[in-house]
Write an enzyme that holds these catalytic residues in place. Structure first.
Site, short mmCIF file in Angstrom:
data_model
loop_
_atom_site.label_atom_id
_atom_site.label_comp_id
_atom_site.label_asym_id
_atom_site.label_seq_id
_atom_site.Cartn_x
_atom_site.Cartn_y
_atom_site.Cartn_z
CB SER A 9 -8.40 -8.57 -1.08
OG SER A 9 -7.73 -7.34 -0.89
CE LYS A 10 -15.55 -7.82 -3.59
NZ LYS A 10 -15.66 -8.05 -4.88
NE ARG A 11 -5.55 -4.92 0.09
CZ ARG A 11 -4.21 -5.19 0.10
NH1 ARG A 11 -3.42 -4.28 -0.69
NH2 ARG A 11 -3.79 -6.46 0.27
#
Ligand code: GLU
Length: 491
Positions: free
Chosen positions: A252-254
């Site tokens: 994911s984005k993180r």
């Protein structure tokens, strides 16, 4: 064997995610390997979250990856339309059929009631599933609901027994109909559920193989009996494992960039993305790692798709990108680098003349061995494209004991030559090496003064490339400036 028809079915509710791109790639590879058809179908039944812009962006990214499609919303085909929002009447016809044959029934349960019962089941330690409240309504009960003005959803009557998914990657997987529960196929507002739309479309579009992420396995358990109820042949299934971030969580984005579009902007080549996503999904049979798309298609085997999750490894992607940058055509790489150079103010906005372009090709040829992503080009090309300056990290070399002698000798060697080119550069470097060996000046003690003297930088391309690009006049002026600076630094 009948024709292989596979589909990529994105929901246009965001940009193309790297994990979704992998699903597209696997489908495309299988279609090409088997000489079949690759279909793009846009799953935009969620009208509130789907947008035309996201659809366009997804198709653009697919095209950029080189995953050309044989049928799709933009080009049509024999089984269209290819947007689910344009197929509602087809779904309606199919649900009418199911209702007539008793394979579907009307459900009047209100969302709040369902939610309450779901919570109660969870609290009792039971699997949340529909309990079948409306499964066997009598004609009177139905009439009473209708009289009360209630709108019905339609549920599929899941046949009792074991549902077996035959998965080409994982083998047979059994589910009991007990855990599935009758699911909604048409909402009370008349819109189809994902399950209905996907099965009707795969059936109508004669999809032979469904290749998708393992997060869809429980959906497949719902789809198999629905295919049968609708009289469609059940396609083959292959569920690929997920891509995880380095910490083991879902990518994911993180973890950094997740959309194909972001990778493109940073200067990854589509061949590197495809190569990397393919290696994440299946191991080639030998040790070769750098593949072009057509080589991937030739080597692809559906039953080699990996069962275990893959950890996204940016270092490996970077390495592959570097390999593909070095292997790509110079003109193409140069054109791809131009926007980064413009943004950095290293070349101006005007059209480049043919000579300027040829000069740029030489520069990029010299430095591409240093790149992992194209966005790094300004940092390496600036030694040729901006005013000469000594970079802070290079200044420590000004104090190198042999620097004045090395640059003095280099200057003389250049003056003695006509115009410089790559071979002349090689000879100059060899001559210096020979000359200074006897004086004990070798390795970095020799090459760093030369590098700093010509480029003002402590890193960059090999020396003959540098001499190939700089005019003799420029090279001499730089050497003089560095010698001057070195004098000051020693005072
Ligand atoms: N539209 C679905 C998704 O984006 C694809 C489902 C499928 O491949 O069947 O997850």
């Amino acid at each position: 064997m009948s024709e292989v028809r596979v589909r990529f079915a994105p929901s246009p509710t965001g940009h193309l995610h790297i994990g979704t791109a992998r699903t597209a790639l696997l489908n495309w590879l299988y279609a090409r390997k088997m000489d079949g058809s690759f279909i793009v179908r846009v799953e935009d039944t969620d009208l509130s979250r789907s947008t035309a812009e996201f659809e366009e962006s997804i198709l653009e990214d697919l095209a950029w990856m080189g995953l050309n499609w044989d049928e799709g919303p933009d080009i049509g085909g024999g089984f269209g339309p290819y947007r689910q929002s344009e197929r509602f009447d087809i779904y309606r016809k199919k649900t009418d059929e199911l209702l007539e044959t008793g394979q579907a029934y009307r459900c009047y349960c209100a969302p709040e009631e369902l939610e309450e019962r779901r919570k109660a089941r969870l609290a009792a330690g039971l699997m949340p599933k529909y309990e079948g409240t409306c499964r066997e309504l009598t004609a009177e009960q139905e009439a009473a609901h209708l009289a009360g003005g209630k709108k019905a959803a339609l549920r599929f009557r899941v046949p009792d027994g074991t549902i077996t998914i035959r998965d080409l990657v994982r083998g047979a997987i059994d589910f009991s109909s007990e855990v599935i529960g009758d699911f909604i196929i048409l909402r009370s507002d008349g819109s189809p559920s994902y399950h209905l739309a996907v099965v009707v479309d795969d059936g109508e579009m004669k999809v032979s193989h469904v290749i998708r992420g393992e997060d869809h396995i429980t959906n497949t358990a719902k789809h198999v009996p629905l295919f049968r109820a609708l009289g469609y042949p059940v396609p083959e299934f292959a569920h690929n494992a997920m891509i995880l971030g380095p910490d083991g969580g879902k990518l994911s984005k993180r973890h950094g960039a997740t959309s194909v579009d972001e990778y493109r902007q940073r200067g990854y080549l589509p061949e590197a993305i495809n190569n990397y996503l393919a290696l994440l999904s299946w191991a080639p049979e030998d040790t070769k790692e750098v593949f072009l798309l057509h080589e991937l298609a030739a080597a692809f085997k559906i039953d080699r798709i990996s069962k275990s999750p893959a950890i996204f490894d940016i270092a490996k992607l970077n390495w592959l990108n570097g390999q593909h940058i070095r292997a790509a055509g110079m003109e193409r790489i140069t054109n791809l680098c131009i926007p980064y150079l413009r943004d950095a103010g290293l070349i101006d906005e005007d059209e480049l003349s043919e000579d300027d372009f040829a000069h740029l090709v030489q520069i990029i040829e010299a430095v591409r061995g240093n790149l992992t992503v194209l966005a790094e080009i300004p940092a390496y090309a600036k030694i040729f494209l901006s005013e000469f300056e000594i970079e802070p990290e290079a200044r420590e070399w000004l104090a190198e004991p042999g620097l004045p002698e090395v640059l003095g000798e280099l200057r003389e060697a250049l003056v003695a030559r006509g115009e410089l080119d790559f071979d002349a550069g090689k000879e100059v470097v060899l001559g210096l090496r020979e000359h200074f060996k006897a004086l004990g000046i070798t390795g970095k003690g020799l090459f760093m003064p030369v590098r700093v003297g010509l480029t003002g930088s402590a890193k960059g391309p090999e020396l003959p490339y540098i001499l190939n690009i700089l005019s003799k006049e420029e090279a001499l002026a730089r050497i003089d400036a560095v010698v001057e600076e070195a004098k000051k630094a020693r005072q």
